[in-house]
Structures are given as C-alpha cells and as structure tokens.
Design an enzyme around this catalytic site. Structure first.
Site, PDB file in Angstrom:
ATOM      1  N   ILE A 129       0.813  -1.219   0.000  1.00 42.71           N
ATOM      2  CA  ILE A 129       0.000   0.000   0.000  1.00 42.71           C
ATOM      3  C   ILE A 129       0.844   1.266   0.000  1.00 42.71           C
ATOM      4  CG2 ILE A 129      -2.165  -0.868   0.974  1.00 42.71           C
ATOM      5  CD1 ILE A 129      -1.069  -0.046   3.738  1.00 42.71           C
ATOM      6  N   GLY A 130       2.135   1.097   0.180  1.00 44.68           N
ATOM      7  CA  GLY A 130       2.966   2.299   0.208  1.00 44.68           C
ATOM      8  C   GLY A 130       4.411   1.945  -0.019  1.00 44.68           C
ATOM      9  N   GLY A 176       8.252   3.982   0.175  1.00 45.75           N
ATOM     10  CA  GLY A 176       9.118   5.155   0.290  1.00 45.75           C
ATOM     11  C   GLY A 176      10.541   4.728  -0.018  1.00 45.75           C
ATOM     12  N   THR A 177      11.471   5.617   0.266  1.00 44.51           N
ATOM     13  CA  THR A 177      12.876   5.318  -0.005  1.00 44.51           C
ATOM     14  C   THR A 177      13.386   4.227   0.930  1.00 44.51           C
ATOM     15  OG1 THR A 177      12.926   7.718  -0.102  1.00 44.51           O
ATOM     16  CG2 THR A 177      14.975   6.562  -0.596  1.00 44.51           C
ATOM     17  N   PHE A 178      12.858   4.199   2.135  1.00 46.56           N
ATOM     18  CA  PHE A 178      13.437   3.325   3.135  1.00 46.56           C
ATOM     19  C   PHE A 178      12.518   2.190   3.568  1.00 46.56           C
ATOM     20  CE2 PHE A 178      15.526   7.432   3.530  1.00 46.56           C
ATOM     21  CZ  PHE A 178      16.843   7.048   3.389  1.00 46.56           C
ATOM     22  N   SER A 179      11.382   2.059   2.909  1.00 48.12           N
ATOM     23  CA  SER A 179      10.470   1.021   3.366  1.00 48.12           C
ATOM     24  C   SER A 179       9.441   0.639   2.312  1.00 48.12           C
ATOM     25  CB  SER A 179       9.716   1.511   4.609  1.00 48.12           C
ATOM     26  OG  SER A 179       8.679   2.385   4.214  1.00 48.12           O
ATOM     27  N   VAL A 225       5.312  -0.720   2.568  1.00 51.19           N
ATOM     28  CA  VAL A 225       4.228  -0.890   3.540  1.00 51.19           C
ATOM     29  C   VAL A 225       3.164  -1.807   2.940  1.00 51.19           C
ATOM     30  CG1 VAL A 225       2.528   0.294   4.985  1.00 51.19           C
ATOM     31  CG2 VAL A 225       4.711   1.394   4.519  1.00 51.19           C
ATOM     32  N   LYS A 282       4.989  -2.121   8.060  1.00 52.96           N
ATOM     33  CA  LYS A 282       6.075  -1.366   7.435  1.00 52.96           C
ATOM     34  C   LYS A 282       7.365  -2.164   7.524  1.00 52.96           C
ATOM     35  CE  LYS A 282       8.482   3.097   7.626  1.00 52.96           C
ATOM     36  NZ  LYS A 282       8.394   4.514   7.971  1.00 52.96           N
ATOM     37  N   ASP A 294      10.228  15.189   8.573  1.00 54.03           N
ATOM     38  CA  ASP A 294       9.709  14.859   7.242  1.00 54.03           C
ATOM     39  C   ASP A 294       8.197  15.083   7.175  1.00 54.03           C
ATOM     40  OD1 ASP A 294      10.066  14.189   4.606  1.00 54.03           O
ATOM     41  OD2 ASP A 294      10.108  12.022   4.937  1.00 54.03           O
TER      42      ASP A 294
HETATM   43  P1  ADP Z   1       8.506   5.755   4.289  1.00 57.43           P
HETATM   44  O1  ADP Z   1       9.523   5.993   5.355  1.00 57.43           O
HETATM   45  O2  ADP Z   1       8.935   4.716   3.334  1.00 57.43           O
HETATM   46  O3  ADP Z   1       8.011   7.008   3.641  1.00 57.43           O
HETATM   47  P2  ADP Z   1       5.915   5.687   5.658  1.00 57.43           P
HETATM   48  O4  ADP Z   1       5.845   5.317   7.105  1.00 57.43           O
HETATM   49  O5  ADP Z   1       5.759   7.124   5.326  1.00 57.43           O
HETATM   50  O6  ADP Z   1       7.272   5.089   5.056  1.00 57.43           O
HETATM   51  O7  ADP Z   1       4.824   4.871   4.844  1.00 57.43           O
HETATM   52  C1  ADP Z   1       4.758   4.963   3.444  1.00 57.43           C
HETATM   53  C2  ADP Z   1       3.312   5.065   3.005  1.00 57.43           C
HETATM   54  O8  ADP Z   1       2.589   3.904   3.436  1.00 57.43           O
HETATM   55  C3  ADP Z   1       2.549   6.245   3.592  1.00 57.43           C
HETATM   56  O9  ADP Z   1       2.732   7.419   2.839  1.00 57.43           O
HETATM   57  C4  ADP Z   1       1.116   5.743   3.535  1.00 57.43           C
HETATM   58  O10 ADP Z   1       0.570   5.903   2.258  1.00 57.43           O
HETATM   59  C5  ADP Z   1       1.272   4.249   3.813  1.00 57.43           C
HETATM   60  N1  ADP Z   1       1.076   4.012   5.255  1.00 57.43           N
HETATM   61  C6  ADP Z   1       1.999   4.091   6.234  1.00 57.43           C
HETATM   62  N2  ADP Z   1       1.473   3.821   7.436  1.00 57.43           N
HETATM   63  C7  ADP Z   1       0.161   3.583   7.226  1.00 57.43           C
HETATM   64  C8  ADP Z   1      -0.968   3.254   8.081  1.00 57.43           C
HETATM   65  N3  ADP Z   1      -0.823   3.098   9.402  1.00 57.43           N
HETATM   66  N4  ADP Z   1      -2.168   3.087   7.495  1.00 57.43           N
HETATM   67  C9  ADP Z   1      -2.325   3.220   6.165  1.00 57.43           C
HETATM   68  N5  ADP Z   1      -1.324   3.523   5.320  1.00 57.43           N
HETATM   69  C10 ADP Z   1      -0.101   3.703   5.828  1.00 57.43           C
HETATM   70 MG    MG Z   2       6.863   8.594   4.339  1.00 51.92          MG
END
Ligand code: ADP
Ligand code: MG
Length: 387
Positions: free
Chosen positions: A29-30, A32-35, A37, A54, A141
């Site tokens: 569902i997500g 980023g550079t470091f993860s 999700v 995550k 951030d």
């Molecule tokens: P990164 O460090 O890779 O940016 P994030 O913690 O920001 O990681 O998570 C990346 C994306 O995953 C978020 O922008 C969001 O869209 C989704 N996400 C993260 N946590 C949740 C959550 N608790 N519920 C729903 N979506 C989430």
């Molecule tokens: Mg993020």
C-alpha cells in the site's frame, strides 16, 4: 510488478516466519525510499481489523531503526500520532505493525477543502506536532504523504518517524560567524531552475550558488582555509525544507516541522501542489525569496551567520493575493478540463473564502526566522484554529 510484489511478500514471510503465522499479507500500500508498507489482517481472528506492516529496507542504519521504534513507542497512540502494535525482528529483517488507516490522496483534496475542513486538518496536524515536540523530537519529514487523512471519517495520523531526531533545547550558541556568500551566477542558469507552468513560483532572483567570494580564484582565502567543515542535517523532502535547513544552520529545532506544516497550509490555501519545486537547495532559497523578498531573507540569513547575496533586489509578494489568484486559476483550469472526474463539478460552489486569520496563521507558520516562528502550541491557540 504483481509478481514482484508476491515475491517480496514471500521473501518477507520466509525471513520472518512469525509474521506469516500471524497475518495474511494482502499487498503493498505504500513505498518510500526506506520502506515498503503492506496491508494485512490477522489469521487468528475473525474480525477484519486491518494493519499496516512497514518493512524497512535491510540497508537502514540500526540507529535509524532504533530511533523510529523509540518514537513510535514513546509518542505514538495519542494526539493523531500513529500507534505501534507490534515490532518483529529477525537478524536483518524488521517490521513495524500499526493499525491501518484508510486515507485520501492529497492531490485529490488539496483543491477543494472547505475553510472548516482546513481548520480541522491544520489543527490535527499541529496537535500531532505539539505532541512530538514535547519529547524534544523533530519529525523532520512533515509532508502530506506522512500525514494521513481520511476525509469521510475525519481521521488523521502522523506517520513515518524514519528521519526523526532528538534535539537539545539549551540556548543555541550561535554558530561560528561563518560567512557564506550566496552569489548570483548570471548565465549559469540550469534548465530546471525555473518552475514549469504548473509551479506558481517563478524564480526571478536568478540562480544562486553557495560559494565564497574566493571561489574560482587561484587562491583560497584565509577565512575559507580556517573553516571547519560545515555539517548540518538536511534530511527531509525538497519543497518542505525550512530556510535554516537550506542555509545549513547546525542547531535546528522543532521549528523546521512548523515550517513544513506551513508549506502544507500554503498548498491548501492556494489549491496548488506541489507549491515549491525546489530541485536543489539554492533554487529552494530563491523560490522562498520570491515570496518573502530579498531583504527579509538576508536578515534571516544574517541571524544564522550566513550572508545571502542576490543579483537584484526582490520585493516579495502578498501571500494572500497570491493564494487567491492561484486558487482561482486552478479552479478555472479544472472547470475547463474535460477529464476532471470531479464529483463536485456541479456541486454548489465550495466555500474557499478564507478569513484573514487563516492567512495570518500561514504567515506565522512560514516565518523565515526560526526564532520567531510560531510554535505548535501557539498555533493551536491562534484565532483561526481556536474557535
Ligand atoms: P517511508 O519511510 O517509506 O516514507 P511511511 O511510514 O511514510 O514510510 O509509509 C509509506 C506510506 O505507506 C505512507 O505514505 C502511507 O501511504 C502508507 N502508510 C503508512 N502507514 C500507514 C498506516 N498506518 N495506514 C495506512 N497507510 C499507511
Ligand atoms: Mg513517508
């Protein structure tokens, strides 16, 4: 891609069997550079509670992982800060399990938020930041993809402490009076120094580069030779970095999160995203200068022990007029665009006439001087948010 995603999930379960025993993992569902999700539900329960898992990239520094975990544990679960349910780890593999929150995309709501909606959104963001800052933590951030918002349910969650940092509050001994001349280099303009048509800020200040007056000369001046290496944290996302980050001021505080929240509010009040394109730090400073003017930015830099030089005087612009113009331009564009699937096309005109208190708060959040910038606590009590 789907194959790739399945591979990733089975890899994750192989590395962390307990995760597979506990959860059905449905998909990504997500990212980023470091993860990455993933969405998950419990195997052992019939309830359909959803979780966000995550998975941090294995190359993450252990200290960074520890900091993110610590923040989630200490700060999370109240005041719109995401909660941590579980953290699982095997040798090189670590995941954070959090309650899943369905959320909308910023690009979809930034254009048509009502005044009340903006008020509630900004209030929630600042309440979350007040909580974080109470722990002397800078989130570092703050941006729309890290502040999840569910429009229909009016839910908010601040996520992603991957860049969070502890800071000390003792009076900031001002950095050595190092002078860094940001000189204009006419003719050295890079193609992407100027925003394209969709960006609201034109870089009229000409490109600027951080360099001393001895730059390019055969001899390095004695001031430069005596300088220690300048190190200042600059983690964050282009377009959301505060002036003190861009000017490499070493003693940064929670005020940088407030600036970022101001950029979010600027996007909303102008119906424009992204607002600053900031392909590099110098262009970012030039963009900010276009709004606040060169005199104000020079004063701000001076307080940080930096010297900013511009090739011409830049007067600055009225932020309220700018927002209103952009808001109008963008809504005209959308009306003309046959592709807008806009649910509100024929809806009654959205109330986007912000009271002057809204612009007043915006200007306080975007104070280029981090010492006088409003705090989260003060902002929550600001007239625009208080009632
Ligand atoms: P990164 O460090 O890779 O940016 P994030 O913690 O920001 O990681 O998570 C990346 C994306 O995953 C978020 O922008 C969001 O869209 C989704 N996400 C993260 N946590 C949740 C959550 N608790 N519920 C729903 N979506 C989430
Ligand atoms: Mg993020």
């Amino acid at each position: 891609d789907e194959e790739n995603e399945k591979d990733k999930i089975s890899y994750l379960i192989r590395k962390l069997p307990v995760l597979g025993n506990l959860f059905h993992i449905h998909g990504k569902i997500g990212k980023g550079t470091f993860s990455s999700v993933f969405l998950a539900t419990l195997k052992t329960s019939t309830n359909q509670r959803k979780f966000a898992i995550k998975h941090l990239v294995p190359t993450c520094h252990p200290r960074r992982i520890e900091r993110e975990l610590q923040c989630l544990q200490d700060i999370g679960g109240t005041d719109y800060v995401v909660e941590l349910d579980l953290c699982l780890r095997s040798a090189e593999c670590i995941v954070f399990v959090m309650p899943y929150m369905k959320h909308d995309r910023f690009a979809e709501y930034v254009h048509d938020m009502t005044v009340d909606e903006t008020r509630n959104y900004m209030k929630a963001l600042l309440v979350a930041l007040r909580r974080v800052h109470k722990f002397n933590i800078i989130h570092r951030d703050v941006k729309p993809s890290n502040f999840l918002y569910n429009r229909a349910m009016k839910q908010y969650r601040l996520v992603d402490f991957g860049l969070a940092q502890q800071y000390t509050t003792e009076s900031n001994t001002s950095s050595q009076a190092e002078t860094c001349v940001i000189e204009s280099q006419p003719g050295k303009r890079k193609r992407n120094d100027v925003n394209d048509e969709t960006g609201p800020v034109k870089n009229t200040g000409k490109p600027i580069d951080v360099q001393c007056i001895c730059y390019g000369k055969p001899r390095i001046c004695s001031i430069c030779l005596s300088k220690s290496a300048q190190t200042a944290p600059r983690a964050g996302t282009p377009g959301f970095r505060a002036p003190e980050v861009l000017l490499k001021f070493p003693s940064q505080t929670s005020a940088i999160d407030i600036w970022a929240s101001g950029v979010i509010m600027l996007c909303i009040l102008s119906g424009t995203h992204p607002f600053f394109r900031s392909p590099d730090d110098c262009t970012a400073l030039a963009e900010i200068t276009t709004i606040f003017g060169s005199t104000k930015m020079q004063q701000c830099a001076k307080k940080l022990g930096r010297k900013l030089t511009f090739s011409e005087n830049i007067p600055g612009i009225d932020i309220k007029l700018l927002c209103q113009k952009l808001q109008k331009r963008n809504s005209l564009h959308r009306e003309e665009d046959p592709n807008t699937s806009c649910s509100n096309k024929n809806q009654e005109k959205i109330d986007t006439a912000y009271p002057s208190a809204a612009y007043d708060l915006l200007i306080r959040l975007l104070d280029p001087d981090h010492c006088t910038r409003i705090t989260a606590e003060e902002a929550i009590n600001h007239t625009f948010l208080a009632d």
